[in-house]
Scaffold this motif. Structure first.
Motif, short mmCIF file in Angstrom:
data_model
loop_
_atom_site.label_atom_id
_atom_site.label_comp_id
_atom_site.label_asym_id
_atom_site.label_seq_id
_atom_site.Cartn_x
_atom_site.Cartn_y
_atom_site.Cartn_z
N PHE A 185 -5.61 11.48 1.21
CA PHE A 185 -4.99 12.02 2.51
C PHE A 185 -3.83 11.19 3.06
O PHE A 185 -2.78 11.61 3.62
CB PHE A 185 -5.99 12.66 3.41
CG PHE A 185 -6.70 13.89 2.90
CD1 PHE A 185 -7.29 14.16 1.67
CD2 PHE A 185 -6.05 14.99 3.68
CE1 PHE A 185 -7.78 15.30 1.41
CE2 PHE A 185 -6.75 16.45 3.24
CZ PHE A 185 -7.65 16.45 1.92
N MET A 186 -4.02 9.90 3.02
CA MET A 186 -2.86 8.94 3.34
C MET A 186 -1.80 9.11 2.53
O MET A 186 -0.67 9.02 3.11
CB MET A 186 -3.41 7.69 3.44
CG MET A 186 -4.60 7.03 4.63
SD MET A 186 -4.06 7.53 6.27
CE MET A 186 -2.68 6.11 6.70
N LEU A 187 -2.00 9.43 1.39
CA LEU A 187 -0.87 9.72 0.58
C LEU A 187 -0.22 10.97 0.74
O LEU A 187 1.22 11.25 1.13
CB LEU A 187 -1.20 9.73 -0.96
CG LEU A 187 -1.47 8.40 -1.88
CD1 LEU A 187 -1.86 8.95 -3.09
CD2 LEU A 187 -0.34 7.56 -1.71
N ALA B 57 -0.39 12.62 3.50
CA ALA B 57 0.27 12.68 5.01
C ALA B 57 1.39 11.98 5.24
O ALA B 57 2.49 12.34 5.63
CB ALA B 57 -0.82 11.78 5.74
N THR C 32 -17.27 9.31 -0.01
CA THR C 32 -16.60 10.52 -0.24
C THR C 32 -15.58 10.42 1.04
O THR C 32 -14.22 10.92 0.51
CB THR C 32 -17.52 11.75 0.12
OG1 THR C 32 -18.28 11.63 -0.89
CG2 THR C 32 -16.39 12.99 -0.28
N ALA C 33 -15.74 10.05 2.13
CA ALA C 33 -14.89 9.77 3.13
C ALA C 33 -13.71 8.51 2.89
O ALA C 33 -12.48 8.97 3.04
CB ALA C 33 -15.60 9.21 4.61
N VAL C 34 -14.29 7.69 1.95
CA VAL C 34 -13.20 6.65 1.42
C VAL C 34 -12.27 7.23 0.51
O VAL C 34 -11.01 7.11 0.79
CB VAL C 34 -14.05 5.37 1.00
CG1 VAL C 34 -12.88 4.39 0.26
CG2 VAL C 34 -14.66 4.51 2.00
N MET C 35 -12.65 8.06 -0.43
CA MET C 35 -11.87 8.64 -1.29
C MET C 35 -11.02 9.51 -0.75
O MET C 35 -9.79 9.84 -0.91
CB MET C 35 -12.85 9.50 -2.60
CG MET C 35 -13.59 8.57 -3.30
SD MET C 35 -15.01 9.30 -4.07
CE MET C 35 -14.19 10.16 -5.10
N THR C 36 -11.57 10.60 0.09
CA THR C 36 -10.80 11.34 1.22
C THR C 36 -9.58 10.59 1.85
O THR C 36 -8.24 10.95 1.64
CB THR C 36 -11.37 12.13 2.27
OG1 THR C 36 -12.67 12.82 1.47
CG2 THR C 36 -10.70 13.23 2.77
N SER C 37 -9.75 9.51 2.48
CA SER C 37 -8.77 8.95 3.08
C SER C 37 -7.82 8.33 2.28
O SER C 37 -6.48 8.43 2.25
CB SER C 37 -9.49 7.52 3.78
OG SER C 37 -8.54 7.12 4.68
N VAL C 38 -8.09 7.89 0.91
CA VAL C 38 -7.21 7.42 -0.23
C VAL C 38 -6.18 8.60 -0.48
O VAL C 38 -4.83 8.38 -0.28
CB VAL C 38 -7.84 7.04 -1.32
CG1 VAL C 38 -6.87 6.71 -2.46
CG2 VAL C 38 -8.63 5.69 -1.13
N GLU D 11 0.84 -1.11 0.14
CA GLU D 11 0.06 0.18 0.11
C GLU D 11 1.06 1.12 -0.04
O GLU D 11 1.93 1.27 0.78
CB GLU D 11 -0.81 0.16 1.21
CG GLU D 11 -2.31 -0.61 1.07
CD GLU D 11 -2.27 -2.21 0.85
OE1 GLU D 11 -1.10 -2.82 1.10
OE2 GLU D 11 -2.92 -2.73 0.30
N MET D 12 0.49 2.35 -0.71
CA MET D 12 1.46 3.12 -0.93
C MET D 12 1.98 4.07 0.27
O MET D 12 2.86 4.59 0.49
CB MET D 12 0.72 4.45 -2.09
CG MET D 12 1.79 5.17 -2.75
SD MET D 12 3.07 4.51 -3.83
CE MET D 12 1.89 3.58 -4.89
N PHE D 13 0.75 4.19 1.36
CA PHE D 13 1.25 5.03 2.63
C PHE D 13 2.25 4.10 3.15
O PHE D 13 3.01 4.85 4.09
CB PHE D 13 -0.19 5.30 3.05
CG PHE D 13 -0.88 4.14 3.87
CD1 PHE D 13 -0.22 3.50 4.97
CD2 PHE D 13 -1.89 3.44 3.02
CE1 PHE D 13 -1.08 2.49 5.59
CE2 PHE D 13 -2.65 2.60 3.58
CZ PHE D 13 -2.34 1.80 4.98
#
Lengths: 185, 428
Positions: free
Chosen positions: B279-281, B283, B271-277, B18-20
């Motif tokens: 923003f984990m990158l 962050a 939208t929350a899932v897409m945001t997490s994808v 996973e990229m993060f």
């Protein structure tokens, strides 16, 4: 289907994941909606009643806190359904056995690094809590910000663990997520 | 030591971590190897500090609004209206495909979403009017790119956040270049129409009913609110994003009456899932960016370029090559998060306009969506239209060539990107 005590434990873990996922999904959805509504309300106030804008200065900080909570609360469930970005360059060229080994390595590294990040976040939260720092406009303790990654990485560690023992592995079979629907990518 | 860490990161990247994790683990290793005295907690602080920005709120807001609009009747309305507008033109269904992708882009900032939402609507009419399967697929996959440039554009917001460049200027430039790209694809359609003797098919699309036009008008009110608000100086980009959600709720709930409470919650979850994808990158990328800056990596690159006697022209050529290669294999968001913190200070030192550089990067991000072997749009099209990937790759090739020509123009004629934003700032 697995039977015996191992199968039962796996089923129980899957049920825990379901419950956790449900809580995370609804909390993030509510946060998303409240965060957007607050921000839009703030814009409205600034345009209609600019003299009262300073009364609502806390909204700016509150929405950023909420966004960070959304990011980390949704991280675990996002892993479960296989939506986090990854590059599958060599996967198609591996034999099934090698692939299994690779998946195990990925999950162990993911589990350990999530646990480490969870501990770092927890320590930071405790450290900040001890300083008694309060956020400038919102007036809540700043450590709240670092509780989000603590919980988020804990949830990620749990999902990596599940994948490691072959529960909810979106890489092998799509994980049912009817709630996701739509055309999002 | 650093090469060992870079090696580990590369192996992790290509083996499908996973990229993060790919960004976070090497970040921690760099800390262990070079900054032993730095407390571990600093990494968390950098991660949170990296995403704790007002500008970034625009991303979940714009995605929320786009999900709401594109989940409903939007795609069908835009496709129908565009086909009705172009029905008298030879090969009108293909021009309509480009136009509907651009209109979709004015509401949403995601190219894969454009492919997924519009693909099934614009592909069949093109086949019916005599376009080759390959050409139609290539066009859909490529035209969707314009969604990434035409504001609201998520990738331009990310660039703006990474480099502190004005989002409204980037949006203005993105609008111009998005339209330019659409026109360039239009030229390719024109050539194809003449080569294959494709006729106009006025009977094909009669869906210009008052209802379709009214619906389209409501959908296109969104870019008016967003762009009008930003450029009249009423809203910041983030405020415009929040208002666009309110507008989307209004259109879906009051005008179209399709928004149920259950649907609203599902869209928020998505939208929350897409945001997490994303923003984990962002962050974990912040950790890398932090080390890039304290290791003075950009200064090293500048020194190297000076030693080579390289000016802005050669530098931009290198930037394009690096991004094209990176874009073939890794996801464009990650490419931006890793490369921009290193390259942007160099660009500024060489006197390149930040907006110009942003659009060079932006167009590369587009290209990354359609370049094989790992262009995301290609796979989205393959799965939504149920067509073989090889056929899509064949079809997309001429469009990649056109895209490269546009990229060369943008790269070496800075005015194309900077003219419009400068004009807008000049007016105010």
């Amino acid at each position: 289907m697995d039977t015996g005590p191992v199968g039962t434990t796996k089923r129980q873990l899957a049920r825990v994941a379901d419950l956790l996922g449900l809580i995370e999904r609804y909390l993030t959805a509510i946060l998303m909606i409240v965060m957007t509504a607050l921000y839009a309300f703030n814009v409205l106030i600034r345009m209609v009643l600019p003299t009262h804008a300073s009364t609502f200065a806390w909204i700016d900080e509150a929405t950023r806190y909420m966004m960070i909570w959304v990011v980390f609360l949704a991280a675990g469930v996002t892993l479960e359904i296989g939506r986090h970005v990854s590059v599958d360059l060599i996967r198609p060229f591996l034999r099934p056995r090698a692939l299994t080994v690779l998946f195990i390595i990925i999950d162990i590294v993911g589990l350990l690094s999530s646990l480490a990040a969870m501990v770092f976040s927890f320590n930071l939260a405790v450290f900040v809590a001890n300083t008694g720092q309060i956020s400038p406009t919102l007036g809540i303790p700043t450590y709240v910000l670092y509780v989000a990654p603590t919980l988020g990485f804990a949830s990620l560690a749990f999902r990596f663990l599940l994948r490691l023992i072959n529960i909810r592995d979106a890489r092998r079979a799509p994980v049912a997520a009817d709630w996701l629907g739509g055309v999002s990518s | 030591m650093i090469w060992l860490i870079v090696g580990i990161a590369t192996v992790m990247l290509f083996s499908g971590f996973e990229m993060f994790v790919v960004l976070g683990v090497p970040g921690y290793l760099i800390k262990l190897a070079y900054f032993e005295n730095l407390p571990d907690a600093v990494l968390v602080q950098k991660m949170i500090g990296g995403i704790n920005h007002d500008i970034l709120l625009a991303i979940p807001f714009f995605m929320f609004a786009a999900e709401m609009m594109s989940d409903g009747r939007l795609a069908g309305l835009l496709g129908g209206a565009a086909q009705a507008c172009f029905r008298w033109v030879r090969g009108g269904s293909a021009y309509a495909a480009i136009a509907s992708c651009m209109a979709f882009g004015a509401v949403s900032g995601s190219a894969p979403a454009a492919v997924a939402a519009l693909g099934r609507i614009i592909h069949p009419p093109m086949i019916k009017s005599g376009f080759r399967q390959e050409f139609s697929l290539g066009l859909i996959v490529s035209a969707a790119e314009t969604a990434l440039l035409i504001p609201p554009s998520i990738s331009l917001i990310i660039f703006g956040w990474l480099t502190e460049t004005s989002i409204s200027k980037l949006f203005a430039a993105g609008l111009v270049i998005g339209i330019l790209l659409g026109l360039a694809f239009g030229v390719l359609v024109w050539v194809e129409v003449r080569r294959r003797g494709i006729k106009a098919d006025a009977a094909a699309a009669k869906d210009a009913s008052a209802q379709v036009l009214k619906g389209t008008a409501w959908a296109l009110g969104m870019p008016v609110v967003i762009l009008g608000g930003i450029y009249s100086g009423v809203f910041t980009a983030t405020e415009a994003a929040a208002v666009s959600v309110v507008y989307a709720v209004f259109v879906e709930a009051v005008v179209f009456r399709t928004l149920t409470f259950g649907r609203f919650i599902r869209i928020a979850q998505r939208t929350a899932v897409m945001t997490s994808v994303i923003f984990m990158l962002l962050a974990t990328g912040s950790i890398i960016a932090y080390f890039v800056i304290i290791a003075q990596l950009p200064q090293a690159v500048i020194a190297m370029l000076q030693a080579m006697g390289a000016g802005p022209l050669l530098f931009l050529l290198i930037v394009n090559i690096v991004f094209i290669i990176a874009g073939m294999f890794i996801d464009p968001g990650t490419a931006q998060v890793i490369l921009v913190p290193v390259l942007f200070p160099v660009a500024v030192a060489l006197g390149i306009d930040p907006v110009h550089f942003g659009l060079v990067v932006g167009l590369n991000v587009c290209l990354a969506m359609i370049t094989p072997p790992f262009g995301l749009d290609i796979f989205v099209a393959a799965s939504t239209l149920n067509k073989p990937v090889t056929e899509i790759i064949r079809g997309v090739t001429p469009f990649i060539v056109v895209n490269l020509i546009v990229l060369v123009i943008i790269t070496y004629v800075p005015g194309v990107a900077t003219f419009f934003p400068n004009l807008l700032t000049g007016l105010r």
